[in-house]
Design a protein around this motif. Structure first.
Motif, PDB file in Angstrom:
ATOM      1  N   TYR A 158      51.641 104.227  -2.459  1.00  0.00           N
ATOM      2  CA  TYR A 158      52.770 104.287  -3.396  1.00  0.00           C
ATOM      3  C   TYR A 158      53.247 105.730  -3.560  1.00  0.00           C
ATOM      4  N   LYS A 198      55.287  97.799   1.434  1.00  0.00           N
ATOM      5  CA  LYS A 198      54.163  97.645   0.509  1.00  0.00           C
ATOM      6  C   LYS A 198      53.135  96.653   1.028  1.00  0.00           C
ATOM      7  N   ALA A 214      50.642 100.271  -7.874  1.00  0.00           N
ATOM      8  CA  ALA A 214      50.406 101.591  -7.288  1.00  0.00           C
ATOM      9  C   ALA A 214      49.218 101.478  -6.327  1.00  0.00           C
TER      10      ALA A 214
END
Length: 257
Positions: A158, A198, A214
């Motif tokens: 992140y 992600k 995160a």
């Protein structure tokens, strides 16, 4: 074959989580890391009742690795990484399952860096790369699965500056992962999701990182050329990270045709 890797972060304290996931996900092979138990504390009976045979190498307090096989007994081929007879940490185990060589690893974290722990991390990865190349040269179907403790690319973490000095993201660490790819291994999850930003597999318990998403990508499945041609699907069971008493990692899996 559905093969998964899962840093369970204490197999006995999270055994119910593991058993529930096994019943739902139904993987054929599972590589586990951070058992945090002695060999004699490994829950073999509970896993056998769930339908899984196992080989394992425990270590009290820290480390520990295992390979589970659904409806079969893995054939142990190695329970230590070669190259340093003085290294007693339980970080590597290898077995044959249904004609596939399965290598399960829990690589060193390496923090703080610089320092002896980071030196050990880099030396361990050198040994691992040398052994991985030997496995690749056999021409057998081989999978390397586990917690590599490396964030391969900037997009695998992140947006933050808090990890700038962390061993997981250092150029030397990323070079160690790149060495494996250059040998000819396929990063299975990245192969299936080449453009996904992600693909996190780890969310630290601290600083509200799970609710903030995160995360970091630390857990990887690398496939030899024979297996890479059979890759059908891959995924991350991230919902387990949001359950009760979770590990700070989520299972990563691939399906091979």
């Amino acid at each position: 074959m559905k093969l998964a890797t899962f840093n369970i972060n204490n197999i006995n304290s999270r055994l119910e989580n593991l058993l529930a996931w096994l019943a739902t996900a139904k993987p054929d092979v599972v590589c586990l890391q951070e058992l945090k138990s002695r060999d004699t504390q490994f829950p073999l009976t509970r896993l056998a009742n769930a339908g899984y045979g196992a080989v394992w190498k425990g270590e009290p307090t820290w480390n520990g690795v295992a390979i589970l096989a659904k409806g079969a007994e893995p054939v142990l081929t190695r329970d230590a990484l070669p190259g340093d007879n003085a290294d007693r940490q339980s970080r590597y185990i290898e077995a044959a399952v249904d004609g596939v060589v399965v290598a399960c690893l829990y690589a060193p974290n390496g923090n703080p860096q610089p320092g002896p722990k980071f030196d050990y991390k880099l030396a361990w990865h050198e040994r691992f790369a040398a052994h991985a190349e030997q496995l690749l040269d056999t021409g057998l179907p081989v999978v390397l699965a586990g917690d590599f403790n490396i964030v391969p690319e900037p997009r695998d973490i992140y947006a933050t500056r808090s990890y700038d000095d962390n061993a997981l993201v250092q150029p030397q660490s990323r070079a160690a992962f790149a060495t494996l790819i250059e040998q000819g291994w396929t990063d299975a999850v990245r192969k299936v999701f080449p453009n996904e930003e992600k693909l996190y597999t780890f969310w630290d318990y601290r600083r509200n990182r799970w609710p903030r998403d995160a995360g970091l990508r630390l857990d990887h499945i690398l496939l030899s050329k024979k297996l890479a041609r059979k890759l059908k699907a891959a995924g991350i069971d991230r919902e387990l990270r949001g359950g009760d008493n979770p590990s700070d990692h989520a299972p990563v899996w691939v399906e091979l045709g």
